[in-house]
Motif scaffolding. Structure first.
Motif, PDB file in Angstrom:
ATOM      1  N   UNK A  82      21.036 -14.842  30.601  1.00 21.20           N
ATOM      2  CA  UNK A  82      21.103 -13.418  30.294  1.00 21.20           C
ATOM      3  C   UNK A  82      20.880 -12.514  31.470  1.00 21.20           C
ATOM      4  N   UNK A  83      20.095 -12.974  32.436  1.00 16.64           N
ATOM      5  CA  UNK A  83      19.791 -12.135  33.591  1.00 16.64           C
ATOM      6  C   UNK A  83      20.953 -12.072  34.587  1.00 16.64           C
ATOM      7  N   UNK A  84      21.974 -12.903  34.398  1.00 13.70           N
ATOM      8  CA  UNK A  84      23.174 -12.804  35.223  1.00 13.70           C
ATOM      9  C   UNK A  84      24.039 -11.613  34.806  1.00 13.70           C
ATOM     10  N   UNK A  85      23.874 -11.146  33.560  1.00 14.81           N
ATOM     11  CA  UNK A  85      24.711 -10.061  33.033  1.00 14.81           C
ATOM     12  C   UNK A  85      26.200 -10.358  33.226  1.00 14.81           C
ATOM     13  N   UNK A  86      26.553 -11.603  32.953  1.00 15.87           N
ATOM     14  CA  UNK A  86      27.923 -12.108  33.059  1.00 15.87           C
ATOM     15  C   UNK A  86      28.471 -12.115  34.485  1.00 15.87           C
ATOM     16  N   UNK A  87      27.639 -11.891  35.478  1.00 14.01           N
ATOM     17  CA  UNK A  87      28.103 -11.937  36.859  1.00 14.01           C
ATOM     18  C   UNK A  87      28.270 -13.365  37.363  1.00 14.01           C
ATOM     19  N   UNK A  88      27.962 -14.331  36.518  1.00 15.05           N
ATOM     20  CA  UNK A  88      28.276 -15.709  36.893  1.00 15.05           C
ATOM     21  C   UNK A  88      29.786 -15.908  36.994  1.00 15.05           C
ATOM     22  N   UNK A  89      30.549 -14.930  36.483  1.00 14.57           N
ATOM     23  CA  UNK A  89      32.007 -14.963  36.577  1.00 14.57           C
ATOM     24  C   UNK A  89      32.521 -14.219  37.803  1.00 14.57           C
ATOM     25  N   UNK A  90      31.622 -13.605  38.565  1.00 16.42           N
ATOM     26  CA  UNK A  90      31.977 -12.795  39.728  1.00 16.42           C
ATOM     27  C   UNK A  90      31.789 -13.630  41.001  1.00 16.42           C
ATOM     28  N   UNK A  91      32.874 -14.012  41.668  1.00 13.20           N
ATOM     29  CA  UNK A  91      32.755 -14.869  42.857  1.00 13.20           C
ATOM     30  C   UNK A  91      31.919 -14.247  43.970  1.00 13.20           C
ATOM     31  N   UNK A  92      32.007 -12.931  44.137  1.00 14.84           N
ATOM     32  CA  UNK A  92      31.245 -12.266  45.193  1.00 14.84           C
ATOM     33  C   UNK A  92      29.748 -12.364  44.921  1.00 14.84           C
ATOM     34  N   UNK A  93      29.378 -12.099  43.666  1.00 12.31           N
ATOM     35  CA  UNK A  93      27.970 -12.183  43.264  1.00 12.31           C
ATOM     36  C   UNK A  93      27.442 -13.600  43.451  1.00 12.31           C
ATOM     37  N   UNK A  94      28.200 -14.559  42.986  1.00 14.06           N
ATOM     38  CA  UNK A  94      27.753 -15.948  43.053  1.00 14.06           C
ATOM     39  C   UNK A  94      27.644 -16.435  44.500  1.00 14.06           C
ATOM     40  N   UNK A  95      28.574 -16.003  45.341  1.00 11.69           N
ATOM     41  CA  UNK A  95      28.524 -16.380  46.750  1.00 11.69           C
ATOM     42  C   UNK A  95      27.265 -15.828  47.416  1.00 11.69           C
ATOM     43  N   UNK A  96      26.919 -14.566  47.080  1.00  9.06           N
ATOM     44  CA  UNK A  96      25.730 -13.961  47.678  1.00  9.06           C
ATOM     45  C   UNK A  96      24.460 -14.655  47.197  1.00  9.06           C
ATOM     46  N   UNK A  97      24.396 -14.971  45.895  1.00  7.14           N
ATOM     47  CA  UNK A  97      23.229 -15.657  45.355  1.00  7.14           C
ATOM     48  C   UNK A  97      23.054 -17.017  46.019  1.00  7.14           C
TER      49      UNK A  97
END
Length: 344
Positions: A82-97
Motif C-alpha cells: 500500500x505504501x507504494x501507491x501503485x508506483x511499483x508500476x513506475x519504472x522511474x520510481x522503482x529504479x530510484x528505490x
C-alpha cells in the motif's frame, strides 16, 4: 489526526486492490537442513513499523531504506504494498528505490501484498485477483526480493468488519486453487509466495496448514506473526481509525501453539510488538518462550522481521502510553538481540 475508515483503507491502497527463498536458500533453512548445534537468525525491518509516519506523509518510501540502515543498523527490508501507491508500476520510481538500496548496501527481502482476494469463491474474481498479483511478483523480482506475502481472504472486508463470504471449507478450497495458480507464475520468477496468519480464517493456523498441505510447490510457505491469532474481535464504536485500533480481541488461538504448528512451513518470522515492561520484555508475547519453540522446531538462519505497531496506536490511535516508532523499533531490536544471545 483522525482518518475515516474509508480513507484509511484507500491510503493503504486496498480499495483498488493493492494495500524467504528461491528453492531453499542458505539463509532460510528449514527443519532437517539445520545444524542443531547452533541457533541463529538475521534481523529484518518491516515497513509497517513506520505506518503512522507513512500514512501522515511525514515519511516517504525512499526514507524507509535510509532510516532502516542509518538509524537502526538493519539492512534487510520488508515492504508493504500500500505504501507504494501503485508506483511499483513506475519504472522511474522503482529504479530510484533500487538505486537507494544498492547505495546503502540494503537487501530487499519481502513485499507484504494486500491486494485483491485470491481466495474468492467467484472463479472469475479469483482469476482476476491472481493476475493482479503478477505485477507484485515482477516488482519483487526487480528489487531482488526473496518473496511476497499474500492473504487468503478479502482484506477490505476484514478492515470493515464484514464476515467471510463462505464457510471455512469453501474458502479453503478456493484459496488452494488461487494459491496454486499464483505459484505457477511465481515459480518462473523464482519468487516465493508466503502466507501470514493475518485476519479472518487465516488467524487459525490449522486452517492455513490444511491449505498449504494441498499445495505441492516448493515456493510456498508461511510467515508466522506473533500478534495475529485473534479469532474474534469486538466491533468498533465508530468508523474512524481510532475506533478500529481500539477494538479488543475476544477470542484468540494460543499464539505459542500456533507458531509451533506453523514453523514446519515457515519461510520467516514476524516478531510483532506493541509495548514493553521496565525490563524491555514485550507485554503480549514471551519472546524467550516463543523462540525456544522456534529453536526446537529446527528452524534457524532465517529472517526475523521487526514489526512494531505501538507507534500506530500512539500517533493515530491517540494512546500516548505507547512508544514512538523509533523507540519501539529499537526496543524490539534490543529484545531480539537479547533472545539470540541467550538461545544462540
Amino acid at each position: 489526526m483522525e482518518l475515516s475508515r474509508r480513507e484509511f483503507i484507500n491510503r493503504m491502497g486496498l480499495a483498488a486492490g493493492g494495500y524467504g527463498l528461491a528453492g531453499i536458500l542458505p539463509n532460510m533453512l528449514t527443519a532437517g537442513n539445520v545444524d542443531q548445534r547452533k541457533f541463529t537468525f538475521e534481523l529484518s525491518l518491516a515497513q509497517f513499523s513506520f505506518a503512522s509516519e507513512l500514512f501522515s506523509g511525514n515519511m516517504s518510501m525512499f526514507d524507509f531504506p535510509q532510516r532502516a540502515v542509518n538509524e537502526f543498523g538493519i539492512n534487510t527490508l520488508e515492504y508493504v504494498s500500500g505504501f507504494f501507491n501503485n508506483k511499483h508500476l513506475d519504472p522511474v520510481f522503482m529504479k530510484e528505490l533500487k538505486s537507494i538500496c544498492n547505495d546503502l548496501g540494503a537487501k530487499n527481502h519481502l513485499i507484504m501484498v494486500d491486494a485483491e482476494n485470491i481466495a474468492s469463491l467467484d472463479p472469475a474474481i479469483r482469476k482476476k485477483a491472481v493476475e493482479g498479483h503478477y505485477s507484485w511478483i515482477d516488482a519483487a523480482k526487480y528489487l531482488d526480493c526473496d518473496a511476497i506475502r499474500v492473504n487468503f481472504g478479502d482484506t477490505m472486508a476484514a478492515l470493515t468488519g464484514k464476515a467471510e463470504e463462505g464457510t471455512p471449507e469453501e474458502v479453503a478450497k478456493a484459496a488452494a486453487d488461487g494459491y496454486n495458480s499464483l505459484l505457477e507464475y511465481a515459480e518462473k520468477a523464482e519468487i516465493h509466495v508466503i502466507v501470514e496468519n493475518h485476519f479472518g480464517y487465516s488467524t487459525d493456523p490449522d486452517w492455513l496448514i490444511g491449505i498449504l498441505s494441498q499445495v505441492p510447490s516448493s515456493f510456498k510457505g508461511l510467515l508466522p506473526d506473533f500478534g495475529n491469532f485473534c479469532l474474534e474481535r469486538s466491533k468498533p464504536d465508530g468508523a474512524d481509525l481510532k475506533s478500529l485500533i481500539n477494538t479488543t480481541c475476544l477470542r484468540e488461538y494460543d499464539r505459542y501453539e500456533g507458531v509451533k504448528k506453523m514453523m514446519p512451513y515457515s519461510k520467516g518470522v514476524s516478531a510483532k510488538t506493541h509495548r514493553f515492561d521496565a525490563e524491555g520484555n514485550d507485554l503480549d508475547t514471551d519472546f524467550f518462550k516463543m523462540f525456544e519453540l522456534i529453536k526446537a522446531s529446527g528452524w534457524s538462519g532465517g529472517y526475523v522481521g521487526i514489526e512494531y505497531e505501538g507507534g500506530l496506536m500512539r500517533d493515530l490511535g491517540g494512546d500516548q502510553s505507547y512508544l514512538p516508532n523509533d523507540q519501539g523499533i529499537l526496543a524490539t531490536k534490543k529484545l531480539l538481540e537479547k533472545v539470540l544471545a541467550e538461545l544462540g
